[in-house]
Design an enzyme around this catalytic site. Structure first.
Site, PDB file in Angstrom:
ATOM      1  N   SER A 114       1.020  -1.210  -0.020  1.00  0.00           N
ATOM      2  CA  SER A 114       0.033  -0.029  -0.027  1.00  0.00           C
ATOM      3  C   SER A 114       0.925   1.201  -0.049  1.00  0.00           C
ATOM      4  O   SER A 114       0.348   2.315   0.316  1.00  0.00           O
ATOM      5  CB  SER A 114      -1.096  -0.042   1.240  1.00  0.00           C
ATOM      6  N   CYS A 115       2.228   1.086  -0.253  1.00  0.00           N
ATOM      7  CA  CYS A 115       3.086   2.232  -0.142  1.00  0.00           C
ATOM      8  C   CYS A 115       3.477   2.842  -1.408  1.00  0.00           C
ATOM      9  O   CYS A 115       4.300   3.656  -1.752  1.00  0.00           O
ATOM     10  CB  CYS A 115       4.356   1.845   0.540  1.00  0.00           C
TER      11      CYS A 115
END
Length: 282
Positions: A114-115
């Site tokens: 999710s980065c």
């Protein structure tokens, strides 16, 4: 099967006074998800709604799209050396003819990140695997006042949070702001999977007339799950990530962040937000 909450002894210090008392904590245990007998993923979750969680996870992975794709889900007996059932391993069996992707290391990295590490590859992967493109026809229209009311409605539905203070939550609302379903978990991505998995098992996908409200921030992973379920609006009480905004803009998802009181930021899909004329020109 593990309980949703557990009790632990805690040393409590309040204004210099020291006491010992039991405290209620949210339970956290690993869940291994197997697909047709083969290990696929492990997630740390709050026990409960495990079958829905597994089904929702496979919707976000592009494996399942309708209830007909799913043959059954079972807990795996003999999950330990002594043959006992821990209720921490589930096996999802797909219906005959359902194509199962080759889950390579590269794909697993993109689905768990999710980065923004994988950048354009992540966006392309979601776009090409989405079974339910966001196609709310007629287009959904949501007033800011309706969105502003959702965090309090979500909070009021968090029963376990009241006892532990340690859970994230996700809720589905209809276009009029009525609560359709809510789930809690130590991981907000798990809470969303539980919502989507329940919808799949009820044969309710795509969720094209709904709003997904999540506690905390809106990561790429949550935006991905909304897109894969055909949800047109994702709202969060905190910030989105840059890749979540990119994905929303590319897929047509309306993404709202920092939804607190009457204030909010609309990062993508602003055409679904109904604004007063003076606000539109302000």
């Amino acid at each position: 099967m593990g309980r949703v909450t557990e009790r632990r002894k805690v040393l409590r210090i309040r204004d210099g006074a020291v006491t010992t008392r039991p405290d209620t904590l949210v339970a956290e245990e690993p869940l291994e998800i197997r697909l047709n007998g083969k290990p696929l993923a492990i997630t740390m979750r709050t026990p409960g709604d495990d079958f829905a969680l597994a089904a929702g996870f496979l919707v976000s992975e592009g494996v399942l799209a309708t209830a007909a794709d799913l043959r059954n889900i079972v807990y795996c007996a003999g999950a330990t050396e002594d043959g006992s059932n821990t209720y921490n391993v589930v096996d999802v069996r797909t219906a005959p003819g359902v194509a199962v992707p080759d889950f390579t290391l590269e794909r697993n990295v993109y689905t768990s990140s999710s980065c923004g590490l994988c950048g354009k590859a992540s966006l392309d992967a979601v776009r090409t695997t989405a079974r339910w493109p966001i196609a709310d026809t007629p287009p959904l229209r949501v007033a800011p006042e309706l969105l502003a009311a959702l965090p309090d409605r979500l909070r009021a539905a968090q029963r376990v949070f009241d006892r532990t203070g340690g859970l994230h939550a996700a809720a589905l609302f209809d276009e009029h702001g009525e609560l359709l379903d809510t789930r809690e978990d130590v991981g907000r991505h798990n809470a969303v999977d539980k919502l989507v998995g329940r919808a799949l098992r009820d044969d309710a996908l795509p969720l094209s007339r709904t709003i997904l409200m999540v506690s905390g921030r809106a990561s790429f992973e949550l935006a991905q799950k909304a897109v894969m379920a055909g949800i047109p609006v994702l709202a969060a009480v905190s910030a989105p990530s840059s890749l979540a905004v990119d994905l929303a803009a590319e897929t047509g998802l309306t993404l709202v962040g920092f939804l607190r009181g009457s204030s909010m930021n609309v990062y993508a899909g602003e055409s679904r937000i109904t604004l007063r004329e003076r606000a539109a020109h302000g």
